[in-house]
Motif scaffolding. Structure first.
Motif, short mmCIF file in Angstrom:
data_model
loop_
_atom_site.label_atom_id
_atom_site.label_comp_id
_atom_site.label_asym_id
_atom_site.label_seq_id
_atom_site.Cartn_x
_atom_site.Cartn_y
_atom_site.Cartn_z
N PHE A 114 0.88 -1.17 -0.04
CA PHE A 114 -0.03 0.14 -0.16
C PHE A 114 0.85 1.28 -0.01
O PHE A 114 0.44 2.31 -0.66
N THR A 115 2.17 1.29 0.63
CA THR A 115 2.93 2.35 0.67
C THR A 115 3.51 2.65 -0.72
O THR A 115 3.37 3.78 -1.04
N ARG A 116 3.69 1.64 -1.30
CA ARG A 116 4.25 1.63 -2.69
C ARG A 116 3.06 2.17 -3.60
O ARG A 116 3.25 3.23 -4.50
N LEU A 117 1.95 1.67 -3.46
CA LEU A 117 0.85 2.46 -4.41
C LEU A 117 0.42 3.77 -4.02
O LEU A 117 0.19 4.36 -5.03
N ALA A 118 0.42 4.26 -2.86
CA ALA A 118 0.42 5.72 -2.61
C ALA A 118 1.24 6.67 -3.27
O ALA A 118 1.35 7.58 -3.56
N ILE A 164 -4.35 8.11 -4.27
CA ILE A 164 -4.30 7.18 -3.06
C ILE A 164 -3.44 7.98 -1.98
O ILE A 164 -2.35 8.33 -2.21
N GLN A 165 -3.89 8.03 -0.83
CA GLN A 165 -3.22 8.59 0.24
C GLN A 165 -2.69 7.47 1.52
O GLN A 165 -3.24 6.64 1.85
N ALA A 183 2.50 8.01 6.13
CA ALA A 183 3.36 8.92 5.68
C ALA A 183 2.99 10.48 5.81
O ALA A 183 3.61 11.25 6.17
N ILE A 184 1.74 10.87 5.91
CA ILE A 184 1.12 12.32 6.16
C ILE A 184 1.54 12.56 7.57
O ILE A 184 1.98 13.58 7.98
N LEU A 185 1.25 11.59 8.54
CA LEU A 185 1.49 11.96 9.86
C LEU A 185 3.04 11.87 10.07
O LEU A 185 3.52 12.71 10.87
N GLU A 186 3.80 11.14 9.53
CA GLU A 186 5.26 11.10 9.61
C GLU A 186 5.88 12.50 9.21
O GLU A 186 6.79 13.28 9.75
N ALA A 187 5.31 13.28 7.98
CA ALA A 187 5.73 14.35 7.49
C ALA A 187 5.48 15.34 8.41
O ALA A 187 5.96 16.57 8.30
N ALA A 188 4.32 15.22 8.95
CA ALA A 188 3.93 16.26 10.11
C ALA A 188 4.64 16.51 11.36
O ALA A 188 4.58 17.40 12.19
#
Length: 212
Positions: free
Chosen positions: A191-195, A201-202, A206-211
């Motif tokens: 799923f990480t690769r697909l996003a 696709i979110q 990854a969003i939380l890690e970037a924040a």
């Protein structure tokens, strides 16, 4: 045979009707006899355990999105309506909708079913053809879960973001695993690769890690 619903009302009067002929208001007030008394047969319930009206369901997602924005966006970014925000700002906060939940379920089931066929069962090309004849291929099974009449509708409208990826090769390259925890980790990697490679696709992690 069409499924029917049988009930007894508060006055003890017995009734029945085909399930497909019951509207949402009638289904909302169907209860089952549970071990501790009547339990709603309605899927979506309020925090008090009572049936939730369909229009309130959108409110649940709206409130969840606002909570995410409070944490992940600055005050200035929140002042701009979502439709007018830059793509970079929109990507900083997940946007959940009932349709997105349906899409996520379809995507998850497609990847999971492919993994079961490719790695868990270790089927050859000939075996896969036999499996598809008996049970349907992953696309057909997901189509059935979504209630679509045509599998092409499923591919075109719900799983288009992954159409350009060769999921079979991604999953076939994964080593077979025996532990359930490791299987979940492998799926997360897919799923990480697909996003990362598919627009639309979110990856919430990854969003939380970037924040941070």
């Amino acid at each position: 045979m069409r499924p029917k619903v049988e009930w007894v009302d508060a006055d003890g009067v017995v009734g029945e009707q085909e399930l497909s002929r019951l509207g949402w208001r009638e289904r909302q007030w169907l209860f089952l006899e549970g071990p501790d008394g009547p339990e709603p047969a309605w899927l979506w319930l309020t925090e008090q355990g009572l049936p939730m009206a369909p229009d309130r369901w959108n409110g649940v997602f709206r409130a969840a999105n606002l909570r995410c924005e409070e944490v992940l966006l600055t005050a200035g970014e929140r002042e701009v309506e979502r439709d007018f925000r830059l793509a970079e700002v929109r990507g900083k906060s997940p946007c959940a909708t009932p349709h997105a939940a349906r899409h996520s379920m379809a995507l998850y089931m497609l990847v999971l079913l492919n993994q079961l066929v490719e790695t868990r069962y270790g089927l050859s090309a000939a075996d896969r053809r036999d499996f598809a004849v008996l049970f349907g291929d992953p696309w057909w099974l997901v189509k059935t879960l979504l209630g679509h009449a045509d599998v092409e509708v499923t591919k075109r409208h719900y799983l288009a973001p992954v159409a350009h990826l060769q999921l079979e090769s991604i999953l076939a390259a994964a080593e077979p695993v025996g532990e359930e925890e490791q299987q979940v980790e492998n799926l997360n990697g897919v799923f990480t690769r697909l996003a990362r490679e598919s627009e639309g696709i979110q990856d919430v992690d990854a969003i939380l890690e970037a924040a941070r």
